[in-house]
Design a protein around this motif. Sequence first.
Motif, short mmCIF file in Angstrom:
data_model
loop_
_atom_site.label_atom_id
_atom_site.label_comp_id
_atom_site.label_asym_id
_atom_site.label_seq_id
_atom_site.Cartn_x
_atom_site.Cartn_y
_atom_site.Cartn_z
N PRO A 63 0.83 -1.21 0.00
CA PRO A 63 0.00 0.00 0.00
C PRO A 63 0.86 1.25 0.00
O PRO A 63 1.97 1.28 0.54
CB PRO A 63 -0.80 -0.14 1.30
N GLY A 64 0.33 2.28 -0.61
CA GLY A 64 1.00 3.57 -0.65
C GLY A 64 0.00 4.66 -0.96
O GLY A 64 -1.18 4.40 -1.21
N TYR A 65 0.48 5.91 -0.98
CA TYR A 65 -0.40 7.06 -1.16
C TYR A 65 0.13 7.94 -2.29
O TYR A 65 1.34 8.16 -2.41
CB TYR A 65 -0.47 7.88 0.14
N VAL A 66 -0.78 8.45 -3.10
CA VAL A 66 -0.41 9.31 -4.22
C VAL A 66 0.05 10.66 -3.69
O VAL A 66 -0.72 11.36 -3.02
CB VAL A 66 -1.58 9.49 -5.20
N ILE A 67 1.29 11.02 -4.00
CA ILE A 67 1.82 12.32 -3.58
C ILE A 67 1.43 13.39 -4.59
O ILE A 67 0.92 14.44 -4.25
CB ILE A 67 3.36 12.27 -3.45
N ASP A 68 1.68 13.09 -5.87
CA ASP A 68 1.28 13.99 -6.94
C ASP A 68 1.31 13.26 -8.26
O ASP A 68 1.75 12.10 -8.34
CB ASP A 68 2.17 15.25 -6.98
N ASP A 122 -6.66 0.88 -3.59
CA ASP A 122 -6.95 0.09 -2.40
C ASP A 122 -8.31 0.53 -1.89
O ASP A 122 -8.43 1.43 -1.06
CB ASP A 122 -5.87 0.30 -1.33
N GLY A 123 -9.34 -0.09 -2.43
CA GLY A 123 -10.70 0.32 -2.09
C GLY A 123 -11.14 -0.05 -0.70
O GLY A 123 -12.24 0.30 -0.28
N SER A 124 -10.30 -0.77 0.04
CA SER A 124 -10.69 -1.21 1.38
C SER A 124 -10.48 -0.13 2.43
O SER A 124 -10.89 -0.31 3.58
CB SER A 124 -9.89 -2.45 1.78
N ALA A 125 -9.84 0.99 2.06
CA ALA A 125 -9.52 1.98 3.09
C ALA A 125 -9.52 3.38 2.50
O ALA A 125 -9.37 3.57 1.29
CB ALA A 125 -8.15 1.67 3.71
N HIS A 126 -9.68 4.37 3.39
CA HIS A 126 -9.61 5.77 3.00
C HIS A 126 -8.16 6.16 2.71
O HIS A 126 -7.23 5.60 3.27
CB HIS A 126 -10.13 6.67 4.12
N GLY A 127 -8.00 7.14 1.86
CA GLY A 127 -6.70 7.75 1.67
C GLY A 127 -6.58 8.97 2.55
O GLY A 127 -7.40 9.22 3.44
N LEU A 128 -5.53 9.74 2.31
CA LEU A 128 -5.31 10.96 3.07
C LEU A 128 -5.97 12.12 2.32
O LEU A 128 -5.78 12.26 1.11
CB LEU A 128 -3.81 11.22 3.22
N PRO A 129 -6.76 12.96 2.99
CA PRO A 129 -7.33 14.12 2.31
C PRO A 129 -6.21 14.92 1.62
O PRO A 129 -5.15 15.15 2.23
CB PRO A 129 -7.97 14.92 3.46
#
Length: 328
Positions: A58-63, A83-90
């Motif tokens: 898992p990871g988060y889109v920076i830009d 990853d539809g099982s969890a929220h991302g970061l606003p």
Amino acid sequence: MALLFPEETNAGYARIAVERGFDRYPDGLTYVVPEELGDLVTGERVLVPLGRGGTPTPGYVIDRSDSPGSQDAERLKWILRRDGSAHGLPPELMSLALWVARYYQAPLGLTVSAMLPSAVRRGVGAVKRRLIDLAETPEHSGSITAKQRSVLDAIEALPSDQRPVELNRLKQLSGVRTTGPVDRLLRDGLLVEHRRTEIEAEWRTPSPGELTPDTPTSLQQGVIDAIGAELGNGFSTHLLHGVTGAGKTEVYIRLIERVLAQGGMALVLVPEIALTPQTGARLIGRFPDHRVAVLHSGLTAAQRHQQWAMAAAGEADIVLGARSAVFA
């Protein structure tokens, strides 16, 4: 297969902060964005292949960007999926995460992960709902069964503000026991389906505290007016010093009233979770027409996810919690 065919059409590139504790890539790793994920936005949580074995991580889109920059595009790996099982970061918190990671020399992925409650990252309490509505332009011209007619009659009888209707409720209204008639109408184009993820948690609203406030003293009113005059002028800090029982909380509540009247939101931080029940009850009692989200470690995982999601979606007018609530 995407790794074998780098010439495949893509939707650009994205920097990803993976949930791993390494410092070699402080600005994240660059991945290719598949065409079907072209609508990814900053802060979304995705799964990406990591390492020689391509372990889904898992990871988060920076830009996002249209260019791989200094990277060799043919050597880049592709994002696997959302990853539809969890929220991302606003998205608005991603810039804060970047600052925190750089200031404290911490891995970016773990910094982002720490800003999200564990229950949010694991999707605790999230359920998917099937919502059914009539098709705007039905194309089916064949015959339908009696059970299918019952389904259509039931949904047609509903007022427009009660549609789309949740699948189980539609079954009750139409008297059918299985989803078969509904699924067949969906396939035939007479009904349409929407899917929505909701977070279910047993929640007991604190009993409202004092509903009728006392008239502020002259000293309290002076503080309220002085700080209130600064509310529309950007960031400012104020230290309110007073002994226990001096009326500090009433000053906070009066200032919150002004913020809400201006269309803003309020974040109330308490030093320990033991203070949240009484403070929450008082806020709910004073603001019965506003939504109050409560966040602290004493909640169940599902409750924490539910309250965090309400705050992150901008549905809460007041957020109350301990220190970690600052990231909601």
